[in-house]
Design a protein around this motif. Structure first.
Motif, PDB file in Angstrom:
ATOM      1  N   ILE A   1      77.605  12.895  82.690  1.00 43.59           N
ATOM      2  CA  ILE A   1      76.363  12.776  83.348  1.00 43.59           C
ATOM      3  C   ILE A   1      76.952  12.002  84.433  1.00 43.59           C
ATOM      4  O   ILE A   1      77.090  10.980  83.593  1.00 43.59           O
ATOM      5  CB  ILE A   1      74.889  13.073  82.858  1.00 43.59           C
ATOM      6  CG1 ILE A   1      74.361  13.918  81.420  1.00 43.59           C
ATOM      7  CG2 ILE A   1      73.979  12.699  83.704  1.00 43.59           C
ATOM      8  CD1 ILE A   1      74.830  14.580  80.351  1.00 43.59           C
TER       9      ILE A   1
ATOM     10  N   ALA B   1      76.260   9.118  87.212  1.00 42.92           N
ATOM     11  CA  ALA B   1      75.172   7.547  87.196  1.00 42.92           C
ATOM     12  C   ALA B   1      74.209   8.436  89.154  1.00 42.92           C
ATOM     13  O   ALA B   1      74.525   8.597  89.318  1.00 42.92           O
ATOM     14  CB  ALA B   1      75.892   6.491  88.189  1.00 42.92           C
TER      15      ALA B   1
ATOM     16  N   THR C   1      68.060   5.981  88.750  1.00 39.73           N
ATOM     17  CA  THR C   1      68.021   6.567  87.489  1.00 39.73           C
ATOM     18  C   THR C   1      68.145   7.896  87.249  1.00 39.73           C
ATOM     19  O   THR C   1      67.738   8.479  87.364  1.00 39.73           O
ATOM     20  CB  THR C   1      66.990   6.026  86.737  1.00 39.73           C
ATOM     21  OG1 THR C   1      66.709   4.706  87.075  1.00 39.73           O
ATOM     22  CG2 THR C   1      67.089   5.902  85.192  1.00 39.73           C
ATOM     23  N   ALA C   2      70.228   7.749  86.258  1.00 36.35           N
ATOM     24  CA  ALA C   2      70.231   9.344  85.548  1.00 36.35           C
ATOM     25  C   ALA C   2      68.594  10.073  84.633  1.00 36.35           C
ATOM     26  O   ALA C   2      68.130   8.767  84.090  1.00 36.35           O
ATOM     27  CB  ALA C   2      71.141   9.382  84.993  1.00 36.35           C
ATOM     28  N   ALA C   3      68.889  10.854  84.687  1.00 33.98           N
ATOM     29  CA  ALA C   3      67.862  11.641  83.527  1.00 33.98           C
ATOM     30  C   ALA C   3      68.594  12.970  83.074  1.00 33.98           C
ATOM     31  O   ALA C   3      69.520  13.662  83.405  1.00 33.98           O
ATOM     32  CB  ALA C   3      66.561  12.343  84.625  1.00 33.98           C
TER      33      ALA C   3
ATOM     34  N   ILE D   1      69.683   5.861  82.027  1.00 30.95           N
ATOM     35  CA  ILE D   1      69.185   6.555  82.448  1.00 30.95           C
ATOM     36  C   ILE D   1      68.336   7.105  80.779  1.00 30.95           C
ATOM     37  O   ILE D   1      67.783   5.860  80.230  1.00 30.95           O
ATOM     38  CB  ILE D   1      70.403   8.038  81.547  1.00 30.95           C
ATOM     39  CG1 ILE D   1      71.006   8.874  81.022  1.00 30.95           C
ATOM     40  CG2 ILE D   1      70.745   7.035  79.697  1.00 30.95           C
ATOM     41  CD1 ILE D   1      71.833  10.310  81.224  1.00 30.95           C
TER      42      ILE D   1
ATOM     43  N   VAL E   1      78.219   5.653  76.629  1.00 32.28           N
ATOM     44  CA  VAL E   1      76.875   5.327  77.044  1.00 32.28           C
ATOM     45  C   VAL E   1      77.216   4.468  77.780  1.00 32.28           C
ATOM     46  O   VAL E   1      77.280   3.209  77.877  1.00 32.28           O
ATOM     47  CB  VAL E   1      75.595   5.556  76.205  1.00 32.28           C
ATOM     48  CG1 VAL E   1      74.623   5.076  77.095  1.00 32.28           C
ATOM     49  CG2 VAL E   1      74.932   6.631  75.119  1.00 32.28           C
ATOM     50  N   SER E   2      77.251   4.557  79.715  1.00 28.45           N
ATOM     51  CA  SER E   2      77.847   3.446  80.325  1.00 28.45           C
ATOM     52  C   SER E   2      79.088   2.658  79.828  1.00 28.45           C
ATOM     53  O   SER E   2      78.914   1.330  80.179  1.00 28.45           O
ATOM     54  CB  SER E   2      76.952   2.332  80.196  1.00 28.45           C
ATOM     55  OG  SER E   2      75.514   2.494  81.116  1.00 28.45           O
TER      56      SER E   2
ATOM     57  N   VAL F   1      69.198   3.559  76.985  1.00 32.40           N
ATOM     58  CA  VAL F   1      68.267   4.590  77.208  1.00 32.40           C
ATOM     59  C   VAL F   1      66.570   4.426  77.232  1.00 32.40           C
ATOM     60  O   VAL F   1      66.475   4.196  76.001  1.00 32.40           O
ATOM     61  CB  VAL F   1      69.111   5.525  77.100  1.00 32.40           C
ATOM     62  CG1 VAL F   1      70.602   5.575  76.502  1.00 32.40           C
ATOM     63  CG2 VAL F   1      68.702   5.952  74.969  1.00 32.40           C
TER      64      VAL F   1
ATOM     65  N   VAL G   1      77.732   7.953  83.550  1.00 31.67           N
ATOM     66  CA  VAL G   1      76.916   7.673  82.994  1.00 31.67           C
ATOM     67  C   VAL G   1      76.627   7.789  81.118  1.00 31.67           C
ATOM     68  O   VAL G   1      76.607   6.599  80.794  1.00 31.67           O
ATOM     69  CB  VAL G   1      75.255   6.894  83.539  1.00 31.67           C
ATOM     70  CG1 VAL G   1      74.579   8.262  83.341  1.00 31.67           C
ATOM     71  CG2 VAL G   1      74.713   6.144  82.860  1.00 31.67           C
ATOM     72  N   VAL G   2      76.897   8.804  81.356  1.00 33.90           N
ATOM     73  CA  VAL G   2      76.481   9.600  79.110  1.00 33.90           C
ATOM     74  C   VAL G   2      78.029  10.357  79.904  1.00 33.90           C
ATOM     75  O   VAL G   2      77.992  11.430  80.133  1.00 33.90           O
ATOM     76  CB  VAL G   2      75.539  10.506  79.166  1.00 33.90           C
ATOM     77  CG1 VAL G   2      75.346  10.876  78.052  1.00 33.90           C
ATOM     78  CG2 VAL G   2      74.304   9.484  79.023  1.00 33.90           C
TER      79      VAL G   2
END
Length: 378
Positions: A45, A47, A202-204, A171, A81-82, A100, A22-23
């Motif tokens: 990173i 998802a 949600t990714a973080a 994210i 991103v995405s 984000v 996702v990133v």
């Protein structure tokens, strides 16, 4: 420079190859004036994963977060991103167009807005059901009409997280999110935050200098030092199989004892261990020993002497002097009490033996990992 010698699982200090990233950061660099802050950094990173960027003050972790968020522009490299490039040599999207969420260290809640209005701030439909849904999910149902000053620190943290999650970003970025909380509340809130992120899928990415925090909450950890990536891996890999002397010393307490490679294995003042991969005989190395792997037993004829004891409630932390004069540390249960001056025997039981090529100390190094399992008594 010191190099790690340890076996599988291998933890490479480079970006993972993910199909669901996702990133993505590709060779990202940033300097302020003539001072490089982020240097050729590559990360991915996945998802839904919680990813921690860990390092001491000044290592570049917060700058990395600001680069992803769009608060800083990279000097080189690309940020995706995405699946969409948000920053490279030709593109730079502002924060509001990156999709984000952001949770700031001081939460940045609007003091003149109610809890509900804070959460709804980034929504087009501020009176829709999304606000109630989020507040219920973070355990703040019924507090919609309160103002930030009427909430505890943990409640303010959850309002900030709910606001970041409101637009359903892929994210969320969290900058030292638990640093303003006391120790007991910090542990509780980080469990709650992890649970919320996992429930929403949600990714973080969160940055922290707190090793315990990173190991407790993250699925994967990246360790930075002086703007460069030292290692990425799961918390277990980072702790048990550090690739560099810096990672071994920074992530958890560790002692490093001089040792030498012989035809039978690696020999130190604490004993002999076999190494499963070829290492040149006669080579000087450093043996890593963790305090939790070092046991003590009372022995009036023992070769080691207790020189300090710290009582930490459920544990005792001991400093022990070896016959050579070098010191090692031991973490023992609270009921295992030894006094300063007591003679003891030392037993070392480690799941993997990790040694580092001797060199200039805490610099960066390329790993040639290899480990052995073993237990030794002195």
């Amino acid at each position: 420079m010191s190099t790690a010698v340890q076996s599988v699982p291998m933890c490479y200090a480079s970006a993972r190859m993910l199909s669901d990233a996702v990133v993505q950061l590709h060779s990202v660099s940033k300097a302020f004036g003539s001072t490089p802050v982020v240097n050729d950094l590559s990360l991915e990173i996945a998802a839904g994963e919680i990813f921690s960027i860990l390092g001491p003050s000044g290592c570049g972790k917060t700058t990395t977060l600001r680069l992803i968020a769009g608060f800083e522009r990279p000097d080189g490299g690309a940020i995706i991103v995405s699946g969409r490039t948000v920053a490279d040599d030709n593109v730079f999207l502002p924060p509001e167009k990156r999709g984000v969420g952001m949770v700031f260290q001081d939460y940045a809640l609007f003091p003149h807005l109610t809890v509900a209005d804070n959460v709804a701030f980034g929504l087009k439909e501020r009176n829709g059901p999304r606000v109630v849904e989020l507040l219920t999910m973070v355990g703040l149902g019924g507090l919609e009409r309160r103002y930030p000053h009427q909430l505890s620190g943990g409640q303010q943290q959850r309002v900030a997280l709910a606001r970041a999650l409101a637009p359903q970003p892929p994210i969320v970025l969290l900058d030292e999110p638990f640093s303003n909380l006391d120790a007991d509340l910090r542990a509780q809130v980080r469990r709650e935050v992890r649970d919320i992120l996992k429930r929403t899928g949600t990714a973080a990415i969160f940055v922290t200098h707190d090793q315990e925090e990173a190991l407790a909450i993250a699925d994967h950890v990246a360790v930075l030092h002086q703007g460069k990536l030292e290692q990425t891996g799961t918390p277990d890999e980072i702790y048990h199989w550090p690739k560099t002397r810096f990672v071994a010393d920074f992530v958890g307490q560790a002692d490093f004892l001089p040792a030498k490679v012989t035809s039978e294995g690696v020999v130190s003042e604490l004993g002999l261990w076999a190494l499963p991969v070829p290492v040149d005989v006669g080579q000087d190395v450093e043996l890593m020993v963790r305090p939790h792997d070092t046991g003590l037993a009372a022995d009036r004829q023992g070769p080691a002497v207790v020189t300090a004891r710290e009582f930490h409630g459920e544990e005792n932390h001991y400093t022990v002097r070896l016959p050579s004069g070098r010191e090692v540390h031991s973490t023992m249960p609270s009921h295992a009490v030894y006094q300063v001056g007591d003679r003891v025997r030392i037993s070392v039981c480690v799941p993997e033996v990790v040694v580092f090529h001797q060199g200039s100390g805490l610099g960066r190094s390329k790993a040639q990992p290899a480990t052995a399992r073993g237990s030794r008594q002195q």
